[in-house]
Scaffold this motif. Structure first.
Motif, mmCIF file in Angstrom:
data_model
loop_
_atom_site.group_PDB
_atom_site.id
_atom_site.type_symbol
_atom_site.label_atom_id
_atom_site.label_comp_id
_atom_site.label_asym_id
_atom_site.label_seq_id
_atom_site.Cartn_x
_atom_site.Cartn_y
_atom_site.Cartn_z
ATOM 1 N N GLY A 1 40.662 34.532 46.561
ATOM 2 C CA GLY A 1 40.808 35.120 45.234
ATOM 3 C C GLY A 1 40.625 34.122 44.112
ATOM 4 N N HIS A 2 40.194 32.920 44.414
ATOM 5 C CA HIS A 2 39.976 31.893 43.397
ATOM 6 C C HIS A 2 38.476 31.676 43.201
ATOM 7 C CE1 HIS A 2 44.202 30.995 43.007
ATOM 8 N NE2 HIS A 2 44.285 30.940 44.322
ATOM 9 N N ALA A 3 37.842 32.665 42.645
ATOM 10 C CA ALA A 3 36.395 32.620 42.459
ATOM 11 C C ALA A 3 35.952 31.467 41.564
ATOM 12 C CB ALA A 3 35.901 33.939 41.883
ATOM 13 N N SER A 4 36.851 30.969 40.725
ATOM 14 C CA SER A 4 36.473 29.880 39.820
ATOM 15 C C SER A 4 36.051 28.633 40.585
ATOM 16 C CB SER A 4 37.620 29.551 38.859
ATOM 17 O OG SER A 4 38.777 29.170 39.586
ATOM 18 N N PHE A 5 36.447 28.504 41.852
ATOM 19 C CA PHE A 5 36.057 27.346 42.645
ATOM 20 C C PHE A 5 34.672 27.506 43.259
ATOM 21 C CE2 PHE A 5 40.741 27.057 42.797
ATOM 22 C CZ PHE A 5 40.861 25.847 42.157
ATOM 23 N N LEU A 6 34.082 28.675 43.099
ATOM 24 C CA LEU A 6 32.765 28.934 43.686
ATOM 25 C C LEU A 6 31.670 28.921 42.639
ATOM 26 C CD1 LEU A 6 33.906 31.792 46.061
ATOM 27 C CD2 LEU A 6 33.346 29.430 46.682
ATOM 28 N N ASP A 7 31.894 28.210 41.550
ATOM 29 C CA ASP A 7 30.922 28.196 40.458
ATOM 30 C C ASP A 7 29.766 27.231 40.711
ATOM 31 O OD1 ASP A 7 32.106 25.725 40.088
ATOM 32 O OD2 ASP A 7 32.883 26.156 38.086
ATOM 33 N N GLY A 8 29.777 26.571 41.855
ATOM 34 C CA GLY A 8 28.692 25.652 42.190
ATOM 35 C C GLY A 8 28.877 24.253 41.637
ATOM 36 N N GLU A 9 29.915 24.054 40.826
ATOM 37 C CA GLU A 9 30.159 22.725 40.273
ATOM 38 C C GLU A 9 30.658 21.787 41.353
ATOM 39 O OE1 GLU A 9 32.464 21.661 36.762
ATOM 40 O OE2 GLU A 9 31.476 23.341 35.772
ATOM 41 N N THR A 10 30.151 20.588 41.323
ATOM 42 C CA THR A 10 30.578 19.555 42.261
ATOM 43 C C THR A 10 30.786 18.269 41.473
ATOM 44 O OG1 THR A 10 28.300 18.893 42.715
ATOM 45 C CG2 THR A 10 29.253 20.578 44.168
ATOM 46 N N ILE A 11 31.125 17.214 42.187
ATOM 47 C CA ILE A 11 31.272 15.929 41.512
ATOM 48 C C ILE A 11 29.941 15.611 40.825
ATOM 49 C CG2 ILE A 11 30.692 14.635 43.615
ATOM 50 C CD1 ILE A 11 32.670 12.448 42.610
ATOM 51 N N PRO A 12 29.954 15.357 39.530
ATOM 52 C CA PRO A 12 28.695 15.025 38.841
ATOM 53 C C PRO A 12 28.084 13.741 39.406
ATOM 54 C CG PRO A 12 30.420 15.604 37.273
ATOM 55 C CD PRO A 12 31.087 15.454 38.612
ATOM 56 N N PRO A 13 26.770 13.716 39.560
ATOM 57 C CA PRO A 13 26.116 12.528 40.147
ATOM 58 C C PRO A 13 26.461 11.222 39.444
ATOM 59 C CG PRO A 13 24.570 14.338 40.038
ATOM 60 C CD PRO A 13 25.815 14.788 39.310
ATOM 61 N N ASP A 14 26.584 11.231 38.111
ATOM 62 C CA ASP A 14 26.915 9.989 37.412
ATOM 63 C C ASP A 14 28.341 9.547 37.721
ATOM 64 O OD1 ASP A 14 27.711 12.277 35.865
ATOM 65 O OD2 ASP A 14 28.033 10.972 34.140
ATOM 66 N N VAL A 15 29.255 10.504 37.846
ATOM 67 C CA VAL A 15 30.637 10.182 38.220
ATOM 68 C C VAL A 15 30.658 9.635 39.647
ATOM 69 C CG1 VAL A 15 32.936 11.162 38.660
ATOM 70 C CG2 VAL A 15 31.643 11.855 36.630
ATOM 71 N N ALA A 16 29.927 10.301 40.536
ATOM 72 C CA ALA A 16 29.865 9.843 41.932
ATOM 73 C C ALA A 16 29.281 8.430 42.011
ATOM 74 C CB ALA A 16 29.047 10.812 42.765
ATOM 75 N N LYS A 17 28.228 8.177 41.253
ATOM 76 C CA LYS A 17 27.591 6.851 41.275
ATOM 77 C C LYS A 17 28.577 5.764 40.839
ATOM 78 C CE LYS A 17 23.515 4.407 39.468
ATOM 79 N NZ LYS A 17 24.147 3.261 38.847
ATOM 80 N N ARG A 18 29.285 6.018 39.730
ATOM 81 C CA ARG A 18 30.268 5.030 39.258
ATOM 82 C C ARG A 18 31.410 4.863 40.264
ATOM 83 N NH1 ARG A 18 29.390 7.788 34.432
ATOM 84 N NH2 ARG A 18 31.440 8.766 34.562
ATOM 85 N N ALA A 19 31.842 5.968 40.857
ATOM 86 C CA ALA A 19 32.932 5.900 41.834
ATOM 87 C C ALA A 19 32.507 5.132 43.079
ATOM 88 C CB ALA A 19 33.380 7.314 42.200
ATOM 89 N N VAL A 20 31.287 5.350 43.536
ATOM 90 C CA VAL A 20 30.779 4.606 44.685
ATOM 91 C C VAL A 20 30.733 3.119 44.356
ATOM 92 C CG1 VAL A 20 28.693 4.164 46.058
ATOM 93 C CG2 VAL A 20 29.511 6.514 45.746
ATOM 94 N N GLU A 21 30.211 2.783 43.184
ATOM 95 C CA GLU A 21 30.123 1.377 42.776
ATOM 96 C C GLU A 21 31.496 0.724 42.679
ATOM 97 O OE1 GLU A 21 27.881 1.754 39.155
ATOM 98 O OE2 GLU A 21 25.967 1.935 40.223
ATOM 99 N N ALA A 22 32.512 1.511 42.306
ATOM 100 C CA ALA A 22 33.877 0.988 42.167
ATOM 101 C C ALA A 22 34.676 1.056 43.469
ATOM 102 C CB ALA A 22 34.610 1.756 41.065
ATOM 103 N N GLY A 23 34.072 1.578 44.526
ATOM 104 C CA GLY A 23 34.779 1.681 45.803
ATOM 105 C C GLY A 23 35.842 2.759 45.823
ATOM 106 N N ARG A 24 35.638 3.821 45.038
ATOM 107 C CA ARG A 24 36.649 4.878 44.934
ATOM 108 C C ARG A 24 36.330 6.116 45.769
ATOM 109 N NH1 ARG A 24 40.671 4.002 41.402
ATOM 110 N NH2 ARG A 24 40.405 2.372 39.855
ATOM 111 N N ILE A 25 35.259 6.074 46.550
ATOM 112 C CA ILE A 25 34.949 7.181 47.461
ATOM 113 C C ILE A 25 34.864 6.618 48.870
ATOM 114 C CG2 ILE A 25 33.288 8.955 48.168
ATOM 115 C CD1 ILE A 25 32.480 9.274 45.266
ATOM 116 N N THR A 26 35.588 7.257 49.773
ATOM 117 C CA THR A 26 35.554 6.924 51.187
ATOM 118 C C THR A 26 34.941 8.105 51.925
ATOM 119 O OG1 THR A 26 37.556 5.586 50.967
ATOM 120 C CG2 THR A 26 36.974 6.287 53.195
ATOM 121 N N VAL A 27 34.089 7.819 52.887
ATOM 122 C CA VAL A 27 33.489 8.891 53.679
ATOM 123 C C VAL A 27 33.944 8.775 55.128
ATOM 124 C CG1 VAL A 27 31.470 9.082 52.174
ATOM 125 C CG2 VAL A 27 31.360 7.635 54.210
#
Length: 171
Positions: free
Chosen positions: A32-58
């Motif tokens: 019932g939380h359709a707002s999470f299905l809007d297709g939005e994801t982590i923005p590429p620029d945010v992801a790029k900065r986070a990867v460079e800062a070591g803030r994303i673990t896979v």
């Protein structure tokens, strides 16, 4: 399933992170939380900065990225921004391993708290975090940054009637 390994994200992982987030968000279709299905994801620029800062673990299985976790800051506090695991690899301990790893690294870095916001009415959200020691932060104890996040999410169409801020004390 083969075992998995955790590692820092690399720039070439970013497109995969987006695909994993979209696939994982599909679970919200039944909530019932359709707002999470809007297709939005982590923005590429945010992801790029986070990867460079070591803030994303896979998490990798047989060389394939199947899950990830992103931490950021919310004022003075470390903030869990996203945890996503491919549904095909869900309920196998990958999300838990990512979360525990982030908690251990935060403690080792001298962080005092780790905060997040999540759904209180979705069975795999708030109860999962509570099992790991997170507690709901009452509105009267919200930081100015928590209030700002709440307002921004409301403006984006997220219903805060069933959403909470949670905090884990690390020190």
């Amino acid at each position: 399933m083969s075992s998995f390994l955790l590692r820092p994200a690399r720039a070439e992982d970013i497109p995969v992170l987006v695909a994993i987030e979209r696939a994982a968000d599909e679970r919200f279709r039944e909530t019932g939380h359709a707002s999470f299905l809007d297709g939005e994801t982590i923005p590429p620029d945010v992801a790029k900065r986070a990867v460079e800062a070591g803030r994303i673990t896979v998490a990798e299985v047989d060389g394939e990225v199947v899950g990830w976790l992103f931490v950021t800051r919310l004022g003075a506090e470390l903030c869990l921004g996203q945890v996503s695991v491919l549904p095909s690899h869900g309920r196998l301990g990958i999300g838990t391993a990512l979360l525990r790893d982030s908690i251990e690294r935060a403690r080792a870095a001298g962080e005092r708290t780790l905060v997040l916001n999540t759904q209180s009415d979705v069975t795999w959200n708030m109860p999962w975090y509570a099992r790991h020691g997170f507690v709901v932060v009452p509105p009267e104890e919200w930081s100015p940054e928590m209030r700002a996040v709440t307002e921004a999410q409301r403006e984006h169409g997220i219903d805060w009637n069933y959403r909470v801020h949670m905090r884990l004390r690390l020190a």
